[in-house]
Every structure is written in structure tokens, then in C-alpha cells.
Design an enzyme around this catalytic site. Structure first.
Site: not given
Ligand code: PPS
Ligand code: MG
Ligand code: MG
Ligand code: MG
Length: 356
Positions: A48, A71, A136, A138-139, A141, A243, A267, A270, A284, A297
């Protein structure tokens, strides 16, 4: 001053995401991903930090007056010299194969301390005025750490409106017919035939091309699949139950007569997947009342889906509002669907969430 056709912005964004993906791929394959826990207990890796440094450096070289909302911040690296050194090694190694691409991005970063300052240039407050990039690095992570899908995400907003969006998805299959069977869990490796770069410019449609290592591959237009009967739709949702509410999604699917199981994918892959017709809907659904979504995101994915013929709103049917800072304070959740069925989906969403 850049012209309003956004050709240069798109070109630089594509190259910058492609170069950053070289770095994330090298971390994806390495034994140790240098994971740290952030203040909110979410993970961040050396991938990241490195990807964010490379993207910001390319933007600063080409568009020095632009603001950046990214981020990550360099605080942890300033406190941990060994991690800083590891990230610096990665950043020095990540180079596009063709010289002209590297030149277009302004080459590498001067030294490790400049790298930290560059990472911290992503601290803009965002807002409704001027040119602001959202990154972002790495989305997904958690998906990246699990060996699943992740995305390197970059978008340009002008006066709060997304004009350019790019998503690098190193683990998605180039051939979209495989996309929805390959995403979940452990074996989403980025072997031969993997890696997709999605992009869109407002008013010009959405494209995809194979993610490469040097000059950009030839693009092709993508579009969402027509859904004639909503009960035949396939929907995607987060892998992490924290999430997005998987229980609410199942109830919404049931109301719509959908019997196919959901496709759980990490990520913004989708958004890219439904934009190319591999899957139809992205739900979502808020888990915690007080969670506010982050602009990085969603910015690139929102434009790519809309340019591919989709509609993207929150759970109430309101367009995502990127003009109010680093977060989507005015929105709750995300519903992305082909334009002509979006209203039907929102109706089912409000019936299920109503009263919550
Ligand atoms: N509580 C809550 N609700 C909604 N979203 C949240 C929450 N907490 C974190 N995040 C954010 O979710 C990002 C990843 O989303 P994803 O759809 O990829 O989720 S997952 O990895 O499939 O579970 C993730 O992005 P990255 O941190 O870049 O991975 C977060 O920004
Ligand atoms: Mg993200
Ligand atoms: Mg993150
Ligand atoms: Mg990220």
C-alpha cells in the site's frame, strides 16, 4: 494547463496504475507482506505504501497544481526504519519496461525521505472546488493478504465530479467469461492471463485492457449486460461481512426472486466486473450505522460503471456525492446496477432496510 478532453490525465493515470501494480504484484508474491495495523485496526502493507508513493510521484510530475486525497500516510514508516527501507527498495525496483512510459511518469523518486514526503502529499481535505485526485493504492487489503482480489484505484475529480477513473485489478482474468468463478478465496493468483486495467472518462464510455508491464495494451469498450429478468441477475458483495451486510443482501435478492448465490469479491474489482458484464449488481449495505464510506473506495468504480451503462447510488437512490471531503458523508451504502433495473433494485433495498 491540461485540456478538458482528459486524454493526458487518462494516459498518465493508466501508466501510473500499471506501474504501481508491478509493485503490488511483487509484494503479493513475496512471503512477507510487511503488514501493520492502523489506528482503526485495519491492515496496511508495504505494498500500500509503495504503490501510493509511486502514483503520487507520477501525478506531481505531470500535474503539480493538483490536490490529492489518498488513503495512507507515512507516519508508521517514519517510526519504523526497517519498514521504510523495505518500501524504498520496492519503489526503486518498480519500473515500467518501456523507457517512454517511465519518462512520462517522471522516472523514480529521489531518496527514501522524499518518498515519505510524497506519501504524505495525499492529505488533501477534498471538496467541491478544483482538480483533486483520489487514490486507493490497494483496495481490498484484506483480499490482498488472503490471496484474493484487490485493486489499485485512481480517479480525478473536478469540482466534485469524477472525470477520469482507472482500476488496476491484477488478479482478475483477462477473459471476462471466467471472471465470476475465479474471484473468491485462495487461488486468485495473477498468473499468465490475469490482470485487467479498467478505465473511463466522463462522456466517453468505459474500456478495459490487459494489465501489462510497459506500453499500454490495446483497449476495448466494455458495457454492462442487459438484464431482461431481474430474477436471473447475479450480484456481487464484499467478502468481509463487516464491510457489507450479507444478511440484508440475501433478503434483497430473495425479494427480487434471485436464486443464484452471491459472488463475494474483494475490492473495486466488483465495479469492474459488473461494468464488463461479468455479474449484474453490486450491493454494499451498511453494517454499522456510523461508518462513512471513503471516496477512494468508490470514485473510479462509480464512473466506470456509469460509463458502461450502469447507475450507481446509495441505498436511498441518491447519486454518490464526492464533493464533500474525504468521505461520502451524504451517502449510505452503494447500489450499482444496469440503468433500466436500478429503480427495481432500490425498491427492494428500501423494503428490506426500511425501518432499520
Ligand atoms: N465497516 C466498514 N464498512 C464498509 N467498508 C469498510 C468498513 N471498514 C473498512 N471498509 C472499507 O472497505 C474497503 C474494502 O471493501 P471491500 O468491498 O473490498 O471489502 S472486502 O475486502 O471484500 O471485504 C476497505 O478498503 P481498503 O482499506 O483499501 O482495503 C475499507 O476502506
Ligand atoms: Mg479501499
Ligand atoms: Mg485500508
Ligand atoms: Mg486501501
Amino acid at each position: 494547463m491540461a485540456s478538458a478532453d482528459y486524454n493526458k490525465e487518462l494516459h498518465i493515470a493508466l501508466l501510473a496504475v500499471q506501474r504501481a501494480s508491478l509493485l503490488t504484484k511483487s509484494v503479493f508474491h513475496s512471503h512477507s507482506k510487511g503488514t501493520l495495523d492502523k489506528a482503526d485496526a485495519s491492515p496496511v502493507t508495504i505494498g500500500d505504501f509503495g504503490a501510493q508513493a509511486l502514483i503520487i510521484s507520477a501525478l506531481q510530475h505531470n500535474f503539480p497544481g493538483d490536490e490529492i486525497v489518498a488513503e495512507e500516510e507515512a507516519k508508521d514508516l517514519r517510526e519504523k526504519n526497517s519498514v521504510k527501507q523495505t518500501v524504498w527498495d520496492l519503489v526503486q525496483q518498480a519500473k515500467l519496461e518501456d523507457k517512454s512510459g517511465e519518462e512520462a511518469l517522471g522516472g523514480g523518486i529521489k531518496d527514501a525521505d522524499s518518498m515519505l514526503d510524497i506519501i504524505d502529499k495525499g492529505d488533501s481535505k477534498g471538496g467541491s472546488k478544483g482538480r483533486i485526485w483520489a487514490i486507493d493504492p490497494i483496495d481490498g487489503t484484506k483480499g490482498f493478504l488472503r490471496g484474493g482480489q484487490y485493486a489499485v484505484c485512481l480517479a480525478l475529480m473536478v469540482d466534485g465530479d469524477v472525470k477520469v477513473g482507472v482500476l488496476g485489478c491484477p488478479n482478475l482474468p483477462v477473459d471476462d467469461s471466467e471472471a465470476l468463478t475465479e474471484n473468491i478465496g485462495a487461488d486468485a493468483s495473477d498468473a499468465e492471463g490475469k490482470g485487467v486495467l479498467f478505465s473511463a472518462v466522463q462522456g466517453k464510455g468505459a474500456d478495459s485492457r490487459p494489465l501489462g508491464k510497459g506500453a499500454l495494451a490495446k483497449e476495448s469498450k466494455i458495457s454492462m449486460k442487459a438484464v431482461s429478468n431481474i430474477s436471473d441477475a447475479t450480484f456481487c458483495e464484499s467478502v468481509e461481512a463487516g464491510h457489507s451486510s450479507q444478511g440484508d443482501a440475501a433478503n434483497i435478492a430473495k425479494k427480487l426472486g434471485i436464486t443464484k448465490p452471491s459472488v463475494r469479491m474483494d475490492s473495486q474489482a466488483k465495479y469492474g466486473s459488473i461494468a464488463r458484464g461479468a455479474g449484474d449488481l453490486y450491493l454494499r449495505l451498511p453494517v454499522k450505522k456510523d461508518y462513512v464510506e471513503k471516496i477512494w473506495d468508490h470514485a473510479a468504480g462509480d464512473l466506470i460503471v456509469r460509463e458502461a451503462g450502469g447507475q450507481v447510488t446509495d441505498v436511498e437512490g441518491k447519486r454518490l456525492d464526492f464533493s464533500v471531503g474525504r468521505t461520502l458523508q451524504r451517502n449510505k451504502g452503494v447500489i450499482a446496477a444496469p440503468k433500466d433495473v436500478h429503480d427495481t433494485v432500490i425498491k427492494a433495498v428500501s423494503e428490506v432496510l426500511g425501518g432499520k
